[in-house]
Design a protein around this motif. Structure first.
Motif, mmCIF file in Angstrom:
data_model
loop_
_atom_site.group_PDB
_atom_site.id
_atom_site.type_symbol
_atom_site.label_atom_id
_atom_site.label_comp_id
_atom_site.label_asym_id
_atom_site.label_seq_id
_atom_site.Cartn_x
_atom_site.Cartn_y
_atom_site.Cartn_z
ATOM 1 N N ARG A 244 0.738 -1.195 -0.231
ATOM 2 C CA ARG A 244 -0.039 -0.107 -0.071
ATOM 3 C C ARG A 244 0.824 1.143 0.022
ATOM 4 O O ARG A 244 1.821 1.223 0.835
ATOM 5 C CB ARG A 244 -0.902 0.162 1.382
ATOM 6 C CG ARG A 244 -1.805 1.180 1.131
ATOM 7 C CD ARG A 244 -2.954 1.375 2.273
ATOM 8 N NE ARG A 244 -3.755 0.036 2.263
ATOM 9 C CZ ARG A 244 -4.826 0.112 1.393
ATOM 10 N NH1 ARG A 244 -5.064 1.258 0.865
ATOM 11 N NH2 ARG A 244 -5.982 -1.022 1.513
ATOM 12 N N SER B 78 1.071 5.347 0.487
ATOM 13 C CA SER B 78 0.477 6.543 1.015
ATOM 14 C C SER B 78 1.227 7.780 0.784
ATOM 15 O O SER B 78 2.421 7.632 1.132
ATOM 16 C CB SER B 78 -0.183 6.352 2.343
ATOM 17 O OG SER B 78 -0.817 5.265 2.414
ATOM 18 N N ASP C 87 0.348 12.224 0.702
ATOM 19 C CA ASP C 87 -0.436 13.574 0.518
ATOM 20 C C ASP C 87 -2.012 13.304 0.833
ATOM 21 O O ASP C 87 -2.625 13.799 0.020
ATOM 22 C CB ASP C 87 0.037 14.317 -0.751
ATOM 23 C CG ASP C 87 -0.510 15.637 -0.911
ATOM 24 O OD1 ASP C 87 -0.703 16.321 0.278
ATOM 25 O OD2 ASP C 87 -1.096 16.190 -1.885
ATOM 26 N N GLY C 88 -2.217 12.480 1.817
ATOM 27 C CA GLY C 88 -3.538 12.025 2.225
ATOM 28 C C GLY C 88 -4.006 11.052 1.175
ATOM 29 O O GLY C 88 -5.439 10.777 1.521
ATOM 30 N N GLU C 89 -3.602 10.715 0.342
ATOM 31 C CA GLU C 89 -3.933 9.749 -0.721
ATOM 32 C C GLU C 89 -3.571 8.429 -0.474
ATOM 33 O O GLU C 89 -2.223 8.263 -0.318
ATOM 34 C CB GLU C 89 -3.804 10.100 -2.282
ATOM 35 C CG GLU C 89 -4.369 8.899 -3.219
ATOM 36 C CD GLU C 89 -3.918 9.316 -4.332
ATOM 37 O OE1 GLU C 89 -4.219 8.718 -5.482
ATOM 38 O OE2 GLU C 89 -3.083 10.228 -4.651
ATOM 39 N N SER C 90 -4.109 7.362 -0.614
ATOM 40 C CA SER C 90 -3.954 5.972 -0.390
ATOM 41 C C SER C 90 -4.258 4.885 -1.448
ATOM 42 O O SER C 90 -5.512 5.082 -1.496
ATOM 43 C CB SER C 90 -3.969 5.434 1.084
ATOM 44 O OG SER C 90 -3.483 4.196 1.190
ATOM 45 N N GLN C 91 -3.344 4.006 -1.840
ATOM 46 C CA GLN C 91 -3.878 2.906 -2.674
ATOM 47 C C GLN C 91 -3.131 1.823 -2.943
ATOM 48 O O GLN C 91 -1.939 1.886 -2.435
ATOM 49 C CB GLN C 91 -4.281 3.620 -4.196
ATOM 50 C CG GLN C 91 -3.039 3.991 -4.891
ATOM 51 C CD GLN C 91 -3.308 4.417 -6.536
ATOM 52 O OE1 GLN C 91 -3.535 3.685 -7.028
ATOM 53 N NE2 GLN C 91 -3.109 5.826 -6.713
ATOM 54 N N ARG D 49 -3.603 4.199 -10.326
ATOM 55 C CA ARG D 49 -3.828 5.507 -10.589
ATOM 56 C C ARG D 49 -2.841 6.489 -10.251
ATOM 57 O O ARG D 49 -1.924 6.343 -9.376
ATOM 58 C CB ARG D 49 -5.083 5.867 -10.067
ATOM 59 C CG ARG D 49 -6.414 4.665 -10.127
ATOM 60 C CD ARG D 49 -7.535 5.407 -9.311
ATOM 61 N NE ARG D 49 -7.394 5.483 -8.123
ATOM 62 C CZ ARG D 49 -7.299 4.654 -7.076
ATOM 63 N NH1 ARG D 49 -7.512 3.342 -7.267
ATOM 64 N NH2 ARG D 49 -7.172 5.122 -5.716
ATOM 65 N N MET E 219 -0.449 9.289 -8.949
ATOM 66 C CA MET E 219 -0.342 9.831 -7.398
ATOM 67 C C MET E 219 -0.025 11.246 -7.469
ATOM 68 O O MET E 219 0.644 11.537 -8.347
ATOM 69 C CB MET E 219 0.020 9.005 -6.592
ATOM 70 C CG MET E 219 -0.214 7.502 -6.368
ATOM 71 S SD MET E 219 0.499 6.773 -4.921
ATOM 72 C CE MET E 219 -0.174 7.867 -3.568
ATOM 73 N N ASN E 220 -0.308 11.929 -6.534
ATOM 74 C CA ASN E 220 0.422 13.143 -6.593
ATOM 75 C C ASN E 220 1.718 13.266 -5.940
ATOM 76 O O ASN E 220 2.032 13.783 -4.736
ATOM 77 C CB ASN E 220 -0.617 14.399 -5.587
ATOM 78 C CG ASN E 220 -0.118 15.521 -5.744
ATOM 79 O OD1 ASN E 220 0.554 16.025 -6.654
ATOM 80 N ND2 ASN E 220 -0.591 16.364 -4.579
#
Length: 838
Positions: free
Chosen positions: A535, A537, A539-543, A561, A563-564
């Motif tokens: 996983r 993570s 900048d507040g995004e996780s995938q 996808r 990511m920033n």
């Protein structure tokens, strides 16, 4: 031909070279274990018959389309053309000096035999008649006219000639030959000719005539002349009664600066027991004084040593194709330190290499059809590919140029694929495999090898069984240009379902085995190719994502996808699957810094980000590598039986599909291009150069000039070392003949080259003559593997230490290797000038 007949024929080719070897029965039993008893007996009888010595004379005069000349072997004069001589010498090499029934049959059924040509034409006419009747349209398919050769043998005004050697071709001798100068008298007809020996062996001698060129011409000497040799020096210095002379046959005449030399071969049907015993004792006792003739061993050592420089550093992947269950698929890959990344790119989430999905039946059928017209040729196709990650699973897509002929399909596929992180363009070449070349005996004289215990035994029956069913060899080369050259193709999202037709199957693929060549790992630390769920993570995004490879200090991961992220971003990694099996380690929220990200921000290269003295990820991977190195090695490179890699190495040397250039720079000396390796196949770059070459040097003018060599190749070579990344560039080359001279123009393609300029260059070139695009791929050399030629070096150090020292110095002075690969189809296709037919 049925599948059963094809398999039987392939098995016969595999077993032929071992018929006279002590291990033959074991190898035969292993490879025919599943065959019924009567068929095994029939097969063994056929093999014995094929390998039986043949005493028949071959006379091809008025029987073949070719110039016939006398050819002597063991006292028999045959009349052979160039093709027949090639088959004859190949047979001698395959059967260790014996002229066999198999060789005779192959010569009599060669493709240029008038009888064979007539039978083929008859079959073609019959097939055409049947087609005509079936189609009932009054038409027949006609083959396109053959291309005219481009002024073969036209001299060049600026020849750049470099010594070359053929990969996989070594001259062997059955016995030692000693340099010895002693007076002899030759009796040829009524002539008594004074001469002096230059070298001598049990089966032949070379002599220099003591007369001027005018007198020699008056003798009208010809190959096949019977010669009686009186050894006047021997009878004077030793107690030996050979005053009656010894029978020889003239097999060659060499005119050199020092005079005329005759090569003579002992008549095998005449017995001279006393002389043989004396000569054997003489050579054994005096070879340290007079020196053994080691020319063939020097050439073999130089060739093998340069092959060993090239193979661990080759950037292409040799794939060995097998036929089984009515299917053909890549079964084995020969992996080295510079080409493993190609196979890594085709590793799925189960850590299996699925490159076989690229080779559908239709694609292989097209390539096999192209090979039928030229059995020693190379069939070629350009393949475009990309990957997608969905729900933690890798999905692979590929298309050939033939499959992208529709402009709309081409636009959507290349527009989308070129914007993916794993977009790749490959050149794939295919050639027939000669399974008999899997084993190459020592180049040492057979009597020496047996006496010194240096005989190389054939592969074990287990290894031979692994090679069973191999029919073709393919070479996969990454020729990916800057993806931006394809960004002119635009697509709409709703058009993407068209790409489903190019998706690879996810099931039913035969597993590919990766056979690693032994080499020294030159990376600063070990890196292991491995797939595991993680996983990511930031900048507040996780995938969810997939771990692609790792080392103690970093890793490469991929997410579905964008990511920033950018270079310098710190991300947190959870090693989800590893955490389940290694509960004693805290494998959550491991900090890593992004060192590089793909343009679409889905693939990132990470380095440990330490917030203190310890890093849990670094500690875990150090533990994993230390305690599970063998298992991880297997995940990176699937191990194989001992000896299999050597057989694959030999097979690839006999089917090289590029042109390696070797660059050396001795200490305190100048940089120079000193040797070229050529293929035994009709490889296109070699063929272009051979058309303008003479003797033992290859004319590189069709592919090189001094400005490019000095200003680019040598410049980058001097900056290379074994840890350097490969350097490459593409050059457009136009060739034409004007007033009997080869003319060449070049245009180097760079990121700044205007496509309109490149198209104009090509179009003008096509009007003048022929145009090709060549990719030059340079790597720094590694440490020479002299262990592979240790026995030959040991022999040279005993009898010619200065020559062994010279070869060793030459090998160690190599600083770079340049592979020259044709990429004409890819460049033409991208510029929209023409498309590949593959």
């Amino acid at each position: 031909m049925t599948m059963e007949e094809a398999a039987r024929k392939q098995l016969i080719e595999q077993l032929k070279p071992f018929v006279h070897e002590p291990e033959f029965d074991k190898i035969f039993a292993m490879l025919t274990a599943d065959m019924p008893g009567p068929k095994r007996f029939q097969l063994k009888s056929e093999l014995r018959s094929l390998a039986a010595p043949c005493n028949r004379q071959i006379d091809l005069r008025k029987r073949v389309d070719g110039e016939v000349q006398p050819y002597e072997h063991k006292g028999h004069i045959h009349y052979l053309d160039a093709l027949a001589i090639s088959i004859f010498e190949d047979g001698l090499e395959r059967y260790h000096g014996v002229f066999t029934q198999d060789t005779y049959d192959r010569i009599m059924n060669a493709e240029n035999n008038y009888r064979v040509m007539a039978e083929r034409e008859k079959k073609q006419l019959l097939a055409a008649k049947i087609r005509e009747e079936r189609l009932n349209d009054g038409k027949s398919n006609t083959a396109p006219a053959a291309e005219q050769p481009a002024e073969a043998n036209t001299p060049s005004s600026n020849a750049l000639a470099v010594p070359y050697f053929s990969f996989g071709r070594y001259v062997t001798r059955r016995e030692e030959r000693m340099n010895y100068a002693g007076a002899v008298e030759l009796g040829i007809g009524e002539h008594k000719i004074p001469a002096i020996t230059s070298d001598i062996s049990l089966s032949g001698i070379c002599v220099r005539l003591k007369m001027d060129a005018v007198a020699v011409r008056a003798l009208n000497l010809a190959e096949g002349n019977k010669v009686t040799v009186l050894f006047t020096a021997f009878t004077k210095d030793f107690t030996l009664d050979i005053n009656h002379g010894v029978g020889y046959t003239l097999v060659g005449i060499d005119r050199r600066a020092k005079g005329t030399y005759l090569r003579l071969k002992r008549n095998s049907d005449e017995a001279y027991d006393d002389f043989d015993a004396f000569l054997s004792r003489f050579i054994s006792g005096y070879k340290h004084r007079y020196k053994v003739n080691v020319d063939n061993i020097v050439e073999a050592v130089a060739s093998k040593a340069h092959e060993q420089l090239y193979l661990p550093r080759m950037v292409s992947v040799p794939l060995f194709f097998k036929r089984a269950e009515k299917r053909m698929f890549p079964y084995l890959a020969l992996e080295a330190e510079m080409n493993g990344n190609i196979l890594d790119a085709w590793t799925n989430e189960s850590n299996s290499c699925v490159v076989g999905g690229m080779f559908s039946g239709a694609r292989l059928s097209r390539l096999l059809a192209a090979l039928k017209t030229n059995p020693k040729g190379v069939a070629e196709v350009v393949v475009y590919s990309f990957q997608l990650l969905r729900n933690g699973r890798s999905h692979f897509y590929s298309a050939t140029q033939n499959e992208l002929q529709n402009p709309e399909t081409k636009r959507v596929f290349l527009g989308y694929a070129s914007r993916r992180a794993h977009f790749k363009v490959y050149r794939f070449t295919l050639a027939k495999l000669d399974i008999g070349k899997a084993w190459i005996p020592s180049t040492l004289p057979k009597d020496v090898a047996e006496r010194e215990g240096m005989v190389q035994r054939p592969p074990s029956p287990v290894v031979m069984k692994e090679l069973g069913g191999l029919t073709h060899i393919g070479v996969l080369t990454d020729i990916t240009p800057d993806p931006r050259v394809y960004h002119g193709y635009e697509f709409e999202k709703e058009e993407l379902p068209q790409l489903n037709a190019f998706a690879h199957p996810t099931r039913g693929l035969k597993p590919l085995r990766r056979a690693p060549l032994n080499y020294v790992n030159v990376r600063s630390e070990s890196r292991f190719n491995y797939r595991s769920q993680v996983r990511v993570s930031a900048d507040g995004e996780s995938q969810l994502g997939v771990l692609r490879d790792f080392s103690t200090l970093g890793m490469q991961v991929e997410v579905e996808r964008p990511m920033n992220i950018q270079k310098g971003t710190v991300v947190d990694i959870d090693l989800l699957q590893f955490a389940k099996s290694h509960a004693s380690f805290d494998l959550k929220k491991l900090p890593y810094r992004v060192m590089h990200a793909s343009p679409d921000r889905t693939v990132m290269h990470l380095k440990v980000e330490k917030k203190g003295a310890e890093h849990n990820g670094q500690n875990f991977f150090s533990h994993l590598i230390h305690n599970h190195a063998k298992a991880l090695k297997m995940a990176e490179q699937t191990g194989t039986q001992h000896g299999l890699q050597l057989c694959l190495r030999n097979l690839y040397c006999n089917a090289l599909m590029s042109l390696p250039l070797f660059i050396k720079k001795p200490k305190g000396d100048v940089t120079e291009l000193h040797r070229v390796g050529v293929s035994l196949l009709d490889e296109p770059v070699k063929t272009s150069c051979m058309a303008f070459s003479r003797g033992s040097k290859l004319n590189l003018t069709p592919i090189l000039d001094e400005d490019f060599m000095n200003g680019s190749l040598f410049k980058y070579a001097k900056a290379m070392n074994e840890q350097s990344r490969p350097w490459s560039t593409i050059v457009l080359v136009t060739r034409w003949v004007e007033k009997g001279k080869l003319r060449v123009r070049r245009l180097r393609l760079t990121d700044a080259t205007d496509p309109a300029l490149a198209k104009e260059f090509i179009q003008i070139g096509m009007e003048r003559g022929e145009v090709s695009a060549l990719r030059y791929i340079m790597v720094g050399t590694g440490k020479p593997d002299t262990e592979f030629v240790a026995n030959e070096f040991r022999y040279l150090n005993e009898y010619a230490p200065h020559r062994a020292e010279a070869i060793e110095a030459e090998i160690w002075s190599n600083i770079a290797i340049v592979d020259v690969v044709p990429v004409t189809d890819e460049v033409m296709f991208r510029l929209g000038i023409s498309t590949a037919s593959s």
